[in-house]
Design a protein around this motif. Structure first.
Motif, PDB file in Angstrom:
ATOM      1  N   LEU A 121       9.379   3.203  -2.755  1.00  0.00           N
ATOM      2  CA  LEU A 121       8.464   3.870  -1.849  1.00  0.00           C
ATOM      3  C   LEU A 121       7.449   4.733  -2.590  1.00  0.00           C
ATOM      4  N   LYS A 122       7.875   5.407  -3.663  1.00  0.00           N
ATOM      5  CA  LYS A 122       6.946   6.218  -4.444  1.00  0.00           C
ATOM      6  C   LYS A 122       5.886   5.357  -5.114  1.00  0.00           C
ATOM      7  N   LYS A 123       6.290   4.190  -5.628  1.00  0.00           N
ATOM      8  CA  LYS A 123       5.311   3.299  -6.259  1.00  0.00           C
ATOM      9  C   LYS A 123       4.296   2.776  -5.236  1.00  0.00           C
ATOM     10  N   ILE A 124       4.806   2.414  -4.078  1.00  0.00           N
ATOM     11  CA  ILE A 124       3.896   1.925  -3.031  1.00  0.00           C
ATOM     12  C   ILE A 124       2.922   3.029  -2.612  1.00  0.00           C
ATOM     13  N   SER A 125       3.438   4.240  -2.482  1.00  0.00           N
ATOM     14  CA  SER A 125       2.583   5.364  -2.119  1.00  0.00           C
ATOM     15  C   SER A 125       1.537   5.632  -3.185  1.00  0.00           C
ATOM     16  N   ALA A 126       1.929   5.513  -4.454  1.00  0.00           N
ATOM     17  CA  ALA A 126       0.982   5.731  -5.547  1.00  0.00           C
ATOM     18  C   ALA A 126      -0.115   4.673  -5.536  1.00  0.00           C
ATOM     19  N   ARG A 127       0.272   3.412  -5.285  1.00  0.00           N
ATOM     20  CA  ARG A 127      -0.735   2.355  -5.236  1.00  0.00           C
ATOM     21  C   ARG A 127      -1.720   2.573  -4.075  1.00  0.00           C
ATOM     22  N   GLN A 128      -1.193   2.971  -2.927  1.00  0.00           N
ATOM     23  CA  GLN A 128      -2.071   3.242  -1.797  1.00  0.00           C
ATOM     24  C   GLN A 128      -3.010   4.419  -2.073  1.00  0.00           C
ATOM     25  N   LEU A 129      -2.462   5.433  -2.761  1.00  0.00           N
ATOM     26  CA  LEU A 129      -3.290   6.578  -3.103  1.00  0.00           C
ATOM     27  C   LEU A 129      -4.384   6.182  -4.086  1.00  0.00           C
ATOM     28  N   ALA A 130      -4.054   5.296  -5.020  1.00  0.00           N
ATOM     29  CA  ALA A 130      -5.048   4.852  -5.994  1.00  0.00           C
ATOM     30  C   ALA A 130      -6.176   4.074  -5.332  1.00  0.00           C
ATOM     31  N   LYS A 131      -5.843   3.377  -4.255  1.00  0.00           N
ATOM     32  CA  LYS A 131      -6.865   2.594  -3.564  1.00  0.00           C
ATOM     33  C   LYS A 131      -7.773   3.465  -2.700  1.00  0.00           C
ATOM     34  N   THR A 132      -7.199   4.435  -2.060  1.00  0.00           N
ATOM     35  CA  THR A 132      -7.944   5.182  -1.050  1.00  0.00           C
ATOM     36  C   THR A 132      -8.328   6.592  -1.467  1.00  0.00           C
ATOM     37  N   ALA A 133      -7.543   7.237  -2.280  1.00  0.00           N
ATOM     38  CA  ALA A 133      -7.787   8.638  -2.604  1.00  0.00           C
ATOM     39  C   ALA A 133      -8.879   8.782  -3.648  1.00  0.00           C
ATOM     40  N   SER A 134      -9.532   9.938  -3.656  1.00  0.00           N
ATOM     41  CA  SER A 134     -10.542  10.260  -4.658  1.00  0.00           C
ATOM     42  C   SER A 134      -9.861  10.617  -5.968  1.00  0.00           C
ATOM     43  N   PRO A 135     -10.620  10.627  -7.067  1.00  0.00           N
ATOM     44  CA  PRO A 135     -10.006  11.005  -8.357  1.00  0.00           C
ATOM     45  C   PRO A 135      -9.377  12.394  -8.327  1.00  0.00           C
ATOM     46  N   ILE A 136      -9.961  13.297  -7.609  1.00  0.00           N
ATOM     47  CA  ILE A 136      -9.406  14.648  -7.525  1.00  0.00           C
ATOM     48  C   ILE A 136      -8.037  14.609  -6.848  1.00  0.00           C
ATOM     49  N   ASP A 137      -7.952  13.848  -5.762  1.00  0.00           N
ATOM     50  CA  ASP A 137      -6.659  13.732  -5.077  1.00  0.00           C
ATOM     51  C   ASP A 137      -5.618  13.058  -5.960  1.00  0.00           C
ATOM     52  N   GLN A 138      -6.038  12.047  -6.717  1.00  0.00           N
ATOM     53  CA  GLN A 138      -5.100  11.376  -7.625  1.00  0.00           C
ATOM     54  C   GLN A 138      -4.598  12.323  -8.709  1.00  0.00           C
ATOM     55  N   PHE A 139      -5.535  13.126  -9.255  1.00  0.00           N
ATOM     56  CA  PHE A 139      -5.135  14.075 -10.291  1.00  0.00           C
ATOM     57  C   PHE A 139      -4.195  15.142  -9.720  1.00  0.00           C
ATOM     58  N   ARG A 140      -4.532  15.625  -8.537  1.00  0.00           N
ATOM     59  CA  ARG A 140      -3.669  16.604  -7.896  1.00  0.00           C
ATOM     60  C   ARG A 140      -2.285  16.006  -7.609  1.00  0.00           C
ATOM     61  N   TYR A 141      -2.299  14.748  -7.191  1.00  0.00           N
ATOM     62  CA  TYR A 141      -1.016  14.085  -6.898  1.00  0.00           C
ATOM     63  C   TYR A 141      -0.187  13.926  -8.171  1.00  0.00           C
ATOM     64  N   ALA A 142      -0.856  13.590  -9.271  1.00  0.00           N
ATOM     65  CA  ALA A 142      -0.139  13.424 -10.538  1.00  0.00           C
ATOM     66  C   ALA A 142       0.482  14.738 -10.990  1.00  0.00           C
TER      67      ALA A 142
END
Length: 692
Positions: A121-142
Motif C-alpha cells: 500500500l505504501k508503494k502504491i501510494s508513493a507511485r500515485q503521489l509521484a504522478k499527481t503531487a507537485s515536487p514540493i509535496d513529494q519532498f515533504r512526503y519523503a
C-alpha cells in the motif's frame, strides 16, 4: 385602469421564462463538468480499454477495507484470511465476535499485523503521489516518511533552494516593475490626452469669450449711438433732416409732431425734456461703463432679481451645462431644419455654431424655473365616479382639446373658455360616448374634425367631432389597444398597438375597412408613434424594455432596436425628425437619436413604477407625470428637472382615501408654447405655464 377612481392602468410587463427542471439542469451541469479522456488512453467503453479498466478496478477493490470501503490503513489479518483497517476491525469486534466478511467466530486475539500488505500500500501510494503531487509535496512526503539523508546533502539541498528562491524573487520583482512601468506609461498617455483636451477646451473658451465680448461691446456701442442721436435731436431740431438712414428715421418717430416747434406745444417744456434726456443718457453711459468693467450693478430691482435667479439656476446645473457646452463646442451644432432657422439673423462675428446652439439652450433653460396654474377644471360628472383621464390631445389649431379615460366618454373643451372663464366646472362643447374605457386619443393634424381613439376592447375608432359620430371602427385587435397615432405627413394613415395574443402593431388607412400592414411582436405593445417627418417610420414602445424602430416598407425586422430601459417602455414621442423620447416604469426618461441610432441622455427625478403617467414633448422641453401626483418638466439638454408642480388633494371625495395613491395620468404641451395641460387620477385637469 380599474373601476375605482384611484386604480390606474398598469403598464404591461414581460413574464419571466420558467426555470429549467432540476434534473435537466443537473444533467447539463454533469455533462459540462465531465472531463475529457486523454488522447492516449482508450475510452472506457472501447474493447481495448475495458479489460484494463476492469483489472485495475478489481485490484483497487482488493485494497479497500470491507468495513469503511477506503484504502486499508494499518492492515491487520484475521485467522480466516481477511484484511481490515486495524481501527475498523477492533471497533467491529467490540460489538460482535465474528468476521464481517465470512461470519466465522473471531476475537481480538486472532488478529495479526499484515506487514506485506502495508508495504504494498505504501508503494502504491508513493507511485500515485509521484504522478499527481507537485515536487514540493513529494519532498515533504519523503521527509515525513523518514528518508535517510546526510547533513551535506541537506546543506546542498538548502543552498539550491535558497538560490531558487532568490531567482524567483528577482523574476517577481522584474515582473512587478514591468507592470508598474506599463501602468505609468498608460497613465502618462491618458493624462496627456486629457491635457490636450483641456488645452483645446480652454482655447475654445478663450475664443468664445472674445466673440461674446466683441458682440457685447457692439451692443453697447449701438446703444450709445442711439443715446447720442437722441441728445442731438433735442439740441438741434433740424438734425433729423441730415439723417437718411432707416434706423434714424425710425428713431424720429419717438418724437410726435417733430416738425412743430417744441416750445409751442408746451412752453418751458423743452428745457425740462433736455434735462431729463441728458440725465437718461448719462445714466446709460454709467451702465455701459459698469457693464464693460464686469460690474453687476443692477438697472432695476426687478431686473436684478431675474438675473440673480437665472444665475442661481446656472450654478445649480453647472456641471451638466458645462458638459453640454463642451459637447456642442467640440462637435459643432447639429444641423437644424431649415424651417426652424430665423429669417433675420444677427451677424455675430466669430460665433461658433456650437456656441450659438449652447446660448440658445442656456437661454431657454434659465428662462423658467416653475410651473404656474392659470386654469383648473374637473373632468368628472355626477353619473360617473371613475374620473381617471388617460389621454389629453390638442387639435390642429390648439383651439380645442379632447380628454378621454375610464368614464367611457370623449369630451372636447374650448381652450380659451377654460383659460378666460374661471370656473370649477366647464361644460364640454362636444361629448361622445363609447362602449369601453378609453386608453389613448390622437387628433388628426390635417383635418380638424377627425380624432382617433383606442379602448380596452381593442377597438380603434375614428370620430367626426362635428357630427359626434364614428366614421370608422376597426375591431381586429383581440385585447386592449393601448396606443393610436395619426400620421402627420399622410393624414389618412394611423397606427395602433395592443395587448392581444399575437401582439400586433397594425397600420390602418381610413379608406380601407381592414388593416393594411401587420407587424408581429414578441411582447405587449404599450405605445406607437409615427415619425413627424415621414409616413414610413414608426417607433414602438414594448414591454420587453426596448424601443423598436420600424420602416413600414420592410417590416420583417426593425431598422434599429434601442435598449437601455430596465422595465417596460410605456411611451414614445418625437421631439423632431431625429429626436425620440421614451418613458419607462423604471422611473426614467431617455432621449435617443434615431438618425445615428444612439442614446443621447437619461432623465431622472420623477417616480413611475407601474402606471401610465403621461409623456409630452415640444422642441425644447419634455413633460411627464409622476406617481407622487406631480408634473415634471425637463429641458432636453439637462438630465435633472427644470420645474415641477404638485397636485393638491384638498377636495378628496372620501376622507379615507390616501392622497399618496393619486398620480398624474396625462400631459400635453400646447404646440411649442410654454403652456401645457395635465390631469391626474382624481379627475383634476390643470392648465400650467412655465414661469420665471
Amino acid at each position: 385602469m380599474g373601476d375605482s377612481s384611484v386604480a390606474g392602468a398598469l403598464v404591461p410587463s414581460v413574464p419571466k421564462p420558467e426555470a429549467a427542471p432540476s434534473g435537466d439542469a443537473s444533467t447539463a451541469a454533469a455533462a459540462a463538468l465531465a472531463p475529457a479522456g486523454d488522447a492516449g488512453t482508450p475510452a472506457a467503453g472501447s474493447p481495448q480499454g475495458s479489460g484494463a479498466a476492469d483489472g485495475e478496478g478489481a485490484a483497487d477493490r482488493d485494497l479497500l477495507c470491507p468495513i469503511c470501503m477506503a484504502v486499508i490503513k494499518d492492515a491487520f489479518l484475521t485467522a480466516c484470511g481477511h484484511s481490515f483497517c486495524y481501527m475498523c476491525i477492533v471497533t467491529h469486534l467490540s460489538h460482535k465476535s465474528d468476521c464481517p466478511c465470512c461470519g466465522h467466530y473471531l476475537t481480538k486475539a486472532q488478529l495479526y499485523p499484515n506487514f506485506l500488505l502495508d508495504k504494498v500500500l505504501k508503494k502504491i501510494s508513493a507511485r500515485q503521489l509521484a504522478k499527481t503531487a507537485s515536487p514540493i509535496d513529494q519532498f515533504r512526503y519523503a521527509l515525513q516518511q523518514g528518508s535517510d539523508m546526510g547533513i551535506k546533502e541537506l546543506d546542498s539541498l538548502m543552498t539550491l533552494i535558497a538560490e531558487k528562491k532568490r531567482h524567483m524573487e528577482q523574476q517577481e520583482s522584474e515582473t512587478n516593475m514591468q507592470i508598474l512601468l506599463v501602468f505609468l506609461h498608460c497613465l502618462r498617455k491618458q493624462k496627456l490626452e486629457e491635457l490636450n483636451e483641456i488645452q483645446t477646451d480652454l482655447q475654445y473658451i478663450k475664443e468664445d469669450i472674445s466673440a461674446v465680448e466683441r458682440h457685447r461691446l457692439e451692443l453697447y456701442r449701438t446703444k450709445e449711438r442711439y443715446s447720442m442721436k437722441l441728445r442731438m435731436l433735442l439740441d438741434d431740431p433740424a438734425a433729423p433732416k441730415m439723417w437718411s438712414s432707416p434706423v434714424d428715421k425710425a428713431n424720429s418717430l419717438f418724437l410726435p409732431n417733430s416738425r412743430a416747434p417744441l416750445s409751442a406745444s408746451c412752453p418751458g417744456s423743452l428745457q425740462n425734456k433736455k434735462l431729463d434726456l441728458k440725465a437718461q443718457v448719462s445714466h446709460q453711459g454709467f451702465q455701459r461703463r459698469d457693464a464693460l468693467t464686469c460690474s453687476d450693478r443692477p438697472s432695476s430691482p426687478i431686473q436684478s432679481g431675474n438675473v440673480m435667479a437665472r444665475k442661481r439656476r446656472v450654478q445649480q446645473q453647472f456641471n451638466e451645462l458645462q458638459e453640454y457646452y463642451l459637447q456642442r463646442r467640440r462637435t459643432g451644432a447639429q444641423s437644424r431644419r431649415q424651417e426652424e432657422r430665423d429669417i433675420v439673423t444677427i451677424n455675430k462675428e466669430g460665433y461658433h455654431a456650437g456656441l450659438e446652439d449652447f446660448q440658445s439652450v442656456l437661454t431657454t433653460f434659465t428662462r423658467y424655473s416653475r410651473l404656474r396654474v392659470i386654469a383648473e377644471l374637473r373632468h368628472g360628472d355626477l353619473f360617473h365616479s371613475a374620473n381617471i383621464v388617460s389621454s389629453i390631445e390638442f387639435d390642429r389649431d390648439d383651439e380645442l382639446f379632447a380628454t378621454a379615460g375610464v368614464s367611457k366618454r370623449i369630451k372636447v373643451f374650448e381652450f380659451s373658455s377654460v383659460v378666460n372663464e374661471p370656473s370649477d366646472v366647464h361644460c364640454p362643447v362636444v361629448e361622445m360616448a363609447t362602449r369601453s374605457k378609453l386608453s389613448c386619443l390622437s387628433w388628426n393634424k390635417y383635418s380638424k374634425n377627425r380624432i382617433a381613439s383606442s379602448d380596452y376592447e381593442g377597438i380603434v375608432t375614428v370620430w367626426d367631432v362635428q357630427t359626434r359620430q364614428s366614421v370608422m371602427e376597426y375591431e381586429e385587435h383581440e385585447k386592449r389597444a393601448w396606443s393610436v397615432d395619426f400620421c402627420r405627413t399622410e393624414p389618412k394613415m394611423l397606427v395602433s398597438g395592443s395587448d392581444d395574443c399575437k401582439r400586433l402593431v397594425k397600420v390602418w388607412c381610413t379608406d380601407e375597412e381592414a388593416s393594411v400592414i401587420n407587424i408581429d411582436m414578441k411582447a405587449n405593445i404599450c405605445s406607437v408613434k409615427y415619425n413627424p417627418g415621414s409616413s414610413y417610420y414608426v417607433a414602438v414602445g414594448s414591454a420587453d424594455h426596448h424601443i423598436h424602430y420600424f420602416d413600414l416598407r420592410n417590416t420583417s425586422a426593425p431598422v434599429h432596436v434601442f435598449g437601455g430601459h430596465k422595465k417596460a417602455v410605456s411611451y414614445v414621442k418625437f421631439l423632431s425628425n431625429n429626436e425620440l423620447a421614451s418613458a419607462s416604469t423604471d422611473s426614467t426618461l431617455r432621449l435617443w437619436d434615431v438618425k445615428d441610432n444612439c442614446p443621447v441622455r437619461t432623465f431622472r427625478g420623477h417616480k413611475n413604477e407601474k402606471n401610465f403617467v403621461g409623456l409630452s414633448v415640444n422642441n425644447e422641453y419634455i413633460a411627464c407625470g409622476s406617481e407622487t401626483n406631480e408634473v415634471f418638466v425637463y429641458h432636453k439638454a439637462i438630465s435633472k428637472p427644470a420645474a415641477n408642480h404638485r397636485f393638491l388633494s384638498s377636495d378628496l371625495d372620501d376622507a379615507d382615501d390616501d392622497p399618496g395613491s393619486y398620480f398624474i395620468s396625462a400631459v400635453c404641451w400646447k404646440s411649442d408654447s410654454p403652456t401645457m395641460l395635465t390631469a391626474n387620477s382624481q379627475g383634476t385637469i390643470k392648465v400650467l405655464v412655465l414661469a420665471p
